[in-house]
Design a protein around this motif. Structure first.
Motif, short mmCIF file in Angstrom:
data_model
loop_
_atom_site.label_atom_id
_atom_site.label_comp_id
_atom_site.label_asym_id
_atom_site.label_seq_id
_atom_site.Cartn_x
_atom_site.Cartn_y
_atom_site.Cartn_z
N ARG A 1 59.01 24.40 57.36
CA ARG A 1 59.46 24.77 58.70
C ARG A 1 60.66 23.96 59.14
O ARG A 1 61.51 24.45 59.89
CB ARG A 1 58.31 24.59 59.70
N GLN B 1 50.44 23.16 66.62
CA GLN B 1 51.56 22.53 65.91
C GLN B 1 51.41 21.02 65.74
O GLN B 1 52.35 20.25 65.95
CB GLN B 1 52.87 22.85 66.64
N GLN C 1 53.81 22.89 54.77
CA GLN C 1 54.17 23.68 55.96
C GLN C 1 55.19 22.94 56.81
O GLN C 1 56.16 23.54 57.29
CB GLN C 1 52.91 23.95 56.78
N VAL D 1 56.26 30.57 63.47
CA VAL D 1 55.25 29.77 64.15
C VAL D 1 53.99 30.61 64.30
O VAL D 1 54.07 31.79 64.66
CB VAL D 1 55.74 29.30 65.54
N THR E 1 56.94 30.51 55.20
CA THR E 1 55.68 29.89 54.78
C THR E 1 54.69 30.92 54.25
O THR E 1 53.58 30.58 53.83
CB THR E 1 55.02 29.13 55.95
N GLN F 1 62.61 30.64 61.09
CA GLN F 1 61.41 29.81 61.17
C GLN F 1 60.28 30.58 61.83
O GLN F 1 60.48 31.37 62.75
CB GLN F 1 61.70 28.53 61.96
#
Length: 440
Positions: free
Chosen positions: A360, A305, A356, A102, A366, A100
């Motif tokens: 995630r 986020q 997105q 970020v 992504t 994942q």
């Protein structure tokens, strides 16, 4: 030859467009194909020739088909495609948590990257496809009022230009550098003008005017918007000012809408000859500033986020803006055009925000390398598309070309564009660096 020129002019003239719903369905397909590409992509094929071909097949080919041979099914195709993609997503197993990703960068947004990348790809497809009979006339630019895919593309290009600007990232540009940066766009506009006149290229005069073109609109749009922001120091205030001036004062009070729509007006001076391009600038300035505002919101929410909240806000904005849109006119760049274009931009961004979130949740990547490269070299890609379109039109009778040959030409044309976007450096940025103007 004169007969063909006349037929070509009629081919792109006096068109009324389609519905806002069908135009929106094209944008939904943009989000869906990206989502499908990411969930089918192998975690080990992020780079290389396989990834390049895979992203072309999933991202580019469906967009070509939905704007040409499959356009008759666009009213329902996005429902079918969404259903299939969601089914695949539900059935596929999640990836390990360590895959994942970020985004922690202060001024970078993957959502804006994907939005602008996909928007540029669709624009490139339409630039060439519109010259073939395989491209539905209802998707071509409208003469005066109405909705169409190409009308939307022009407005989205302006919004996207604002989204990735230095202002959207809260970086102040010096006035001197601002003028110099726009020199490249001005130069491209002049080169396009000279090329068209020298080669006697078929042009639709009532689109921008006799001497004006979209490169010049981009140049002065950014210049005016940046100067306005430099004076007011407030994006919302600048949006309101530009909208009030353009819609209420210029178009309504001074009745410039009649002046721009009337096709029998004489073009006796430079301003008369280019009235469509010059007097629509206020609307494009507003779209650019809206792009700056939305860009700031997306960057902040993606960094913190808060994608679920952002998705909901964008959906609400879509409903409101599309509901109040009426008498949309790209030629005037009026209130109806600004609200409908902004509304569909919000819908598309909301789709990418939702994608997105879902990606995630299951640990899927992504990042799209194709969209990243197209976004980073956006002006180069747009310029290349214009050059290739010109070369093809000068050598092929596009109106009488069969659908199969037309489709083949469009596919090869897009393959050339995406290949160069992948492997070549940005010519525009190289020029900017040589002038010591690059922001990066």
């Amino acid at each position: 030859m004169d007969d063909y020129r006349h037929r070509k002019e009629l081919f792109v003239s006096n068109l009324n467009g389609t519905t806002l719903y069908e135009t929106g369905s094209i944008m939904i397909n943009i989000c869906t194909t990206y989502f499908l590409c990411q969930i089918l992509k192998s975690p080990n094929s992020k780079y290389g020739i396989f990834n390049f071909l895979f992203e072309n097949i999933i991202l580019v080919i469906p967009l070509i088909l939905t704007t040409t041979v499959l356009s008759s099914f666009n009213d329902i195709s996005h429902f079918i495609l969404c259903g299939i993609v969601l089914l695949i997503y539900v059935l596929k197993s999640p990836l390990p948590v360590h895959n994942q990703q970020v985004n922690n960068q202060n001024s970078y947004s993957r959502i804006l990257e994907h939005f602008r990348g996909q928007m540029i790809l669709v624009t490139c497809i339409c630039i060439l496809a519109v010259d073939f009979s395989i491209f539905p006339r209802r998707y071509a630019k409208t003469e005066n009022y109405g909705y169409s895919g190409m009308d939307l593309g022009v407005g989205l290009f302006a919004i996207a230009h604002g989204m990735v600007s230095s202002e959207a990232r809260n970086k102040q540009t010096k006035v001197k550098d601002l003028f110099l940066e726009n020199f490249v766009l001005l130069l491209l506009g002049i080169i396009r003008l000279i090329s068209i006149k020298y080669l006697s290229y078929v042009e639709h005069v009532s689109e921008y005017g006799v001497h004006w073109n979209f490169f010049l609109t981009l140049c002065f749009m950014k210049l005016i918007a940046s100067c306005l922001l430099y004076i007011t120091k407030n994006v919302l205030l600048s949006i309101i000012f530009s909208l009030v001036f353009h819609e209420l004062i210029l178009l309504r009070y001074l009745q410039f809408d009649n002046y721009l729509i009337e096709s029998n007006q004489l073009r006796t001076s430079f301003i008369d000859a280019n009235r469509e391009g010059i007097f629509s600038l206020g609307g494009y300035v507003c779209l650019y500033l809206i792009g700056v505002y939305i860009g700031r919101l997306i960057i902040i929410n993606e960094r913190e986020q808060r994608l679920k909240d952002m998705t909901l806000k964008l959906i609400v904005a879509t409903i409101i803006l599309c509901s109040i849109s009426y008498n949309s006119s790209r030629k005037l760049c009026n209130f109806g055009y600004i609200t409908s274009t902004t509304g569909l931009a919000c819908m598309t961004l909301g789709g990418f925000c939702l994608a997105q979130c879902l990606l995630r949740r299951k640990g899927y990547s992504t990042e799209s390398l194709l969209l990243k490269n197209v976004n980073q070299k956006g002006l180069d890609v747009f310029l290349l598309a214009n050059v290739l379109t010109g070369v093809i039109n000068l050598n092929i009778n596009t109106i009488d070309t069969t659908d199969f040959v037309a489709l083949f030409i469009i596919v090869i044309y897009m393959f050339i564009i995406t290949t160069l976007a992948y492997v070549s450096p940005s010519l525009i940025k190289l020029i900017m660096r040589s002038l010591n103007l690059s922001k990066h």
